[in-house]
Motif scaffolding. Sequence first.
Motif, short mmCIF file in Angstrom:
data_model
loop_
_atom_site.label_atom_id
_atom_site.label_comp_id
_atom_site.label_asym_id
_atom_site.label_seq_id
_atom_site.Cartn_x
_atom_site.Cartn_y
_atom_site.Cartn_z
N CYS A 141 -2.89 19.23 -18.69
CA CYS A 141 -3.79 17.96 -18.46
C CYS A 141 -3.89 17.10 -19.84
O CYS A 141 -3.72 15.78 -19.39
CB CYS A 141 -5.22 18.40 -18.11
N TRP A 142 -3.71 17.43 -21.01
CA TRP A 142 -3.60 16.41 -22.11
C TRP A 142 -2.29 15.78 -21.75
O TRP A 142 -2.32 14.46 -22.03
CB TRP A 142 -3.54 17.44 -23.16
N ILE A 143 -1.30 16.52 -21.66
CA ILE A 143 0.16 15.75 -21.31
C ILE A 143 0.04 14.73 -20.39
O ILE A 143 0.49 13.57 -20.42
CB ILE A 143 1.38 16.73 -21.18
N SER A 186 -2.70 13.23 -19.37
CA SER A 186 -3.34 12.06 -20.01
C SER A 186 -2.62 11.13 -20.82
O SER A 186 -2.89 9.89 -20.73
CB SER A 186 -4.75 12.43 -20.56
N GLN A 187 -1.64 11.56 -21.43
CA GLN A 187 -0.94 10.71 -22.35
C GLN A 187 0.07 9.95 -21.59
O GLN A 187 0.37 8.84 -22.00
CB GLN A 187 -0.33 11.63 -23.36
N ASP A 190 -5.41 22.92 -19.78
CA ASP A 190 -5.66 22.04 -20.56
C ASP A 190 -4.66 21.36 -21.23
O ASP A 190 -4.51 20.20 -21.52
CB ASP A 190 -6.65 22.77 -21.90
N ALA A 191 -3.70 22.18 -21.72
CA ALA A 191 -2.36 21.56 -22.34
C ALA A 191 -1.69 20.68 -21.37
O ALA A 191 -1.35 19.63 -21.99
CB ALA A 191 -1.56 22.61 -22.82
#
Length: 163
Positions: free
Chosen positions: A111-113, A115-116, A108-109
């Motif tokens: 994937c967030w990166i 996405s940014q 999750d962490a």
Amino acid sequence: MGFEQELFRDLMGNIWNKKSLMQQEMVKGARGESFAVQELYRKGPLTPSQLASAMKATAGRVSTLLAGLEKKGQIAREPDPDDRRIVHVSLTQTGKERAEKQRDDMRDAVCWIFSQMGERRAREFVELSKEFTTYMTLCMPGKPRPTPEEVAKAFSENTQEVA
């Protein structure tokens, strides 16, 4: 100074001087319970000496670590049926749940990166990281540089692993 030295300085500055909280947690985890849980999750039952080798830790350190995991109900130790001097360590259901949660949290962490960063840059980063780590497996400080044949072989093997 060539671009290589300039980039080396920048890379080392980012890696060593500006460690993110995630990097710090990953490094800490590589020496402790998190690493052991992930190693057992990925590989299945291991002996304490196999775990010590994977962790690059002493038998005493691993023994202490396993005692803590056992107390938390995350591992079980069982004697080998053919040689009772050998002990196999495996994850309990609680240990498997911990491993899966750790992986989910990391996914999750990251994937967030991504996405940014956006898809194009994230894909490029992953491809460049694969290339960089392949070179790192070949080139050790203080050792001779790999031959073109060794480099070609490593990239060939890297391509086959992905396929």
